[in-house]
Design a protein around this motif. Structure first.
Motif, short mmCIF file in Angstrom:
data_model
loop_
_atom_site.label_atom_id
_atom_site.label_comp_id
_atom_site.label_asym_id
_atom_site.label_seq_id
_atom_site.Cartn_x
_atom_site.Cartn_y
_atom_site.Cartn_z
N UNK A 161 0.83 -1.20 0.00
CA UNK A 161 0.00 0.00 0.00
C UNK A 161 0.86 1.24 0.00
N UNK A 162 0.49 2.24 -0.82
CA UNK A 162 1.29 3.47 -0.92
C UNK A 162 0.35 4.67 -0.80
N UNK A 163 0.65 5.55 0.14
CA UNK A 163 -0.13 6.78 0.31
C UNK A 163 0.81 7.91 0.75
N UNK A 186 7.31 11.97 1.99
CA UNK A 186 6.55 11.93 0.74
C UNK A 186 5.68 10.69 0.63
N UNK A 187 6.24 9.53 1.00
CA UNK A 187 5.53 8.26 0.84
C UNK A 187 5.40 7.52 2.18
N UNK A 188 4.23 6.90 2.35
CA UNK A 188 4.02 5.96 3.45
C UNK A 188 3.76 4.60 2.81
N UNK A 189 4.69 3.65 3.00
CA UNK A 189 4.60 2.34 2.36
C UNK A 189 4.21 1.30 3.40
N UNK A 190 3.19 0.49 3.05
CA UNK A 190 2.70 -0.57 3.93
C UNK A 190 2.78 -1.90 3.20
N UNK A 191 3.26 -2.92 3.87
CA UNK A 191 3.32 -4.27 3.32
C UNK A 191 2.43 -5.20 4.13
N UNK A 192 1.59 -5.98 3.44
CA UNK A 192 0.77 -7.00 4.09
C UNK A 192 1.44 -8.36 3.91
N UNK A 193 1.75 -9.00 5.04
CA UNK A 193 2.42 -10.29 5.01
C UNK A 193 1.49 -11.34 5.62
N UNK A 194 0.99 -12.31 4.83
CA UNK A 194 0.13 -13.36 5.40
C UNK A 194 0.92 -14.27 6.32
N UNK A 195 0.28 -14.73 7.39
CA UNK A 195 0.92 -15.63 8.35
C UNK A 195 0.26 -17.00 8.31
N UNK A 196 0.88 -17.97 8.93
CA UNK A 196 0.36 -19.34 8.91
C UNK A 196 -0.90 -19.48 9.75
N UNK A 197 -1.17 -18.50 10.62
CA UNK A 197 -2.37 -18.56 11.47
C UNK A 197 -3.60 -17.99 10.78
N UNK A 198 -3.43 -17.45 9.57
CA UNK A 198 -4.56 -16.88 8.85
C UNK A 198 -4.72 -15.40 9.04
N UNK A 199 -3.87 -14.76 9.83
CA UNK A 199 -3.93 -13.32 10.02
C UNK A 199 -2.94 -12.64 9.06
N UNK A 203 6.52 1.96 6.80
CA UNK A 203 7.57 2.95 7.02
C UNK A 203 7.33 4.13 6.10
N UNK A 204 7.80 5.33 6.50
CA UNK A 204 7.73 6.53 5.69
C UNK A 204 9.12 6.94 5.23
N UNK A 205 9.18 7.51 4.01
CA UNK A 205 10.45 8.01 3.49
C UNK A 205 10.18 8.92 2.30
N UNK A 206 11.23 9.54 1.77
CA UNK A 206 11.10 10.44 0.64
C UNK A 206 10.94 9.69 -0.69
N UNK A 207 11.29 8.40 -0.70
CA UNK A 207 11.13 7.57 -1.89
C UNK A 207 10.63 6.20 -1.47
N UNK A 208 10.03 5.49 -2.42
CA UNK A 208 9.49 4.15 -2.13
C UNK A 208 10.62 3.19 -1.80
N UNK A 209 11.69 3.24 -2.58
CA UNK A 209 12.82 2.33 -2.35
C UNK A 209 13.45 2.57 -0.98
N UNK A 247 14.17 0.89 4.75
CA UNK A 247 13.99 1.07 6.20
C UNK A 247 13.20 -0.07 6.81
N UNK A 248 12.20 -0.58 6.05
CA UNK A 248 11.44 -1.74 6.53
C UNK A 248 12.36 -2.95 6.67
N UNK A 249 13.23 -3.16 5.68
CA UNK A 249 14.17 -4.28 5.74
C UNK A 249 15.15 -4.11 6.91
N UNK A 250 15.54 -2.86 7.18
CA UNK A 250 16.50 -2.60 8.24
C UNK A 250 15.95 -3.00 9.61
N UNK A 251 14.67 -2.70 9.85
CA UNK A 251 14.11 -2.98 11.17
C UNK A 251 13.48 -4.37 11.27
#
Length: 359
Positions: free
Chosen positions: A38-40, A46-59, A65-71, A76-80
């Motif tokens: 998701x990008x808004x 400039x950008x707020x990027x959201x990733x949805x990750x399915x889990x084995x429990x069904x949730x 994370x927010x940053x000036x560019x999507x990449x 930053x998401x990978x870093x944390x």
């Protein structure tokens, strides 16, 4: 003897290289596999990027994370993250309506350039509360995911537009074609509710199509696969097949288009016992009126979502191609005719059954 030993020694030294295997492989338990991005607009960046990750429990696990560019936001998401974030399984990119109105060129360009994002992934625009739509979940149902709403193997119907990344990229560079991207919002008993399609002109959202208007767009785009219910005043019909043929002409006043839609239908309900002719006339009038309204709307917005410019492309010079949306498309004279073929009529079957019983 020495001549034989040297080649054998060389072969022995090479064998370990062949047996090294996948040295950089990461176990699936050590990876996050997001399926939706998701990008808004961000609150501070400039950008707020959201990733949805399915889990084995069904949730669904949310990474954002927010940053000036999507990449940079993804970095930053990978870093944390305590696991490797792998975008190879990304199937859907959701973009906020506010961002779509400003333009989505940067987003599409990034997704196409990224080596780890499939160009077959789908694109949709979210209206209403974007964060609610991204964090929305409907119970622990591991077999259901956000992208199923747009999957031709799952919940997709011909009233829902469907645009993939490569299509959005191609159209954004076209002089003669625009696109309609699905418009959704957070649902109540389902993940999303379909609100129609966003009319994109040069990658900017300039208007909307209703779900009924989206059906006509899908027929023009030759994406109709059957299964749509249309309701007349006293009857319901199922459109089994839809085809379209165009006749074009470039006259003194500009482009002229006659389109003929051929629909194969089945009557599923006929409460008042209407004749085939009455049902045909009602459906024909309804669809022809809807088609004329769509073309008038698109002319006003100068957005060639139906791809009519592609039909006239062989007849235009390079200069005319570049002026198509601004000069020639608004002058287009168009007419839509609908032909209907009723494959079967349940009401007629019921009448025949009644006559047989009386006999």
């Amino acid at each position: 003897m020495k001549r034989r030993i040297i080649p054998r020694l060389l072969l022995a030294f090479c064998l370990p290289c062949l047996l090294s295997g996948c040295w950089d492989i990461k176990d699936i338990n050590k990876r996050y596999l997001p399926v939706v991005m998701g990008i808004c607009d961000g609150k501070t960046e400039t950008y707020h990027v959201t990733l949805q990750v399915p889990t084995v429990t069904g949730t669904t696990q949310i990474l954002e994370q927010e940053a000036k560019s999507i990449s940079k936001a993804l970095d930053l998401i990978r870093t944390k993250s305590e696991k490797h974030v792998d975008l190879l399984h990304l199937r859907l990119i959701l973009i906020s309506e506010k961002m779509a109105e400003k333009g989505i060129d940067d987003i599409i360009d990034y997704a196409i350039r990224a080596d780890d994002i499939s160009i077959k992934g789908m694109v949709a625009i979210v209206t209403g509360d974007f964060q609610k739509a991204l964090h929305h979940q409907v119970g622990p149902t591991p077999e259901v995911s956000s992208y199923d709403y747009f999957s031709e193997e799952a919940g997709w119907t011909p009233n829902v537009s469907l645009v993939r990344l490569w299509e959005a990229y191609k159209v954004s560079r076209s002089y003669t074609q625009d696109t309609a991207i699905p418009l959704v919002e957070a649902g109540t008993d389902t993940l999303y509710e379909f609100r129609g399609s966003a009319i994109m002109r040069n990658s900017k959202m300039v208007g909307t199509l209703t779900p009924d208007e989206t059906l006509i767009n899908n027929i023009f785009s030759e994406k109709y696969t059957g299964g749509t219910i249309e309701t007349a005043e006293d009857a319901s019909i199922l459109i089994k097949k839809a085809t379209v043929r165009h006749r074009i002409k470039w006259g003194d006043s500009g482009p002229q288009l006659n389109s003929k839609l051929h629909l194969d239908i089945e009557v599923s309900e006929n409460k008042q016992g209407l004749s085939n002719q009455e049902i045909t006339e009602e459906i024909k009038t309804s669809i022809e009126k809807r088609g004329a309204n769509i073309i008038d709307k698109l002319h006003t917005l100068k957005a060639d979502v139906l791809g009519i410019g592609q039909l006239f492309k062989p007849k235009m010079t390079v200069a005319q191609l570049k002026e198509w949306k601004e000069r020639w498309y608004p002058k287009l004279q168009s007419k839509i005719e609908v032909e209907i073929n009723i494959r079967n009529n349940i009401y007629l079957k019921d009448k025949l059954r009644e006559n047989n019983l009386r006999m």
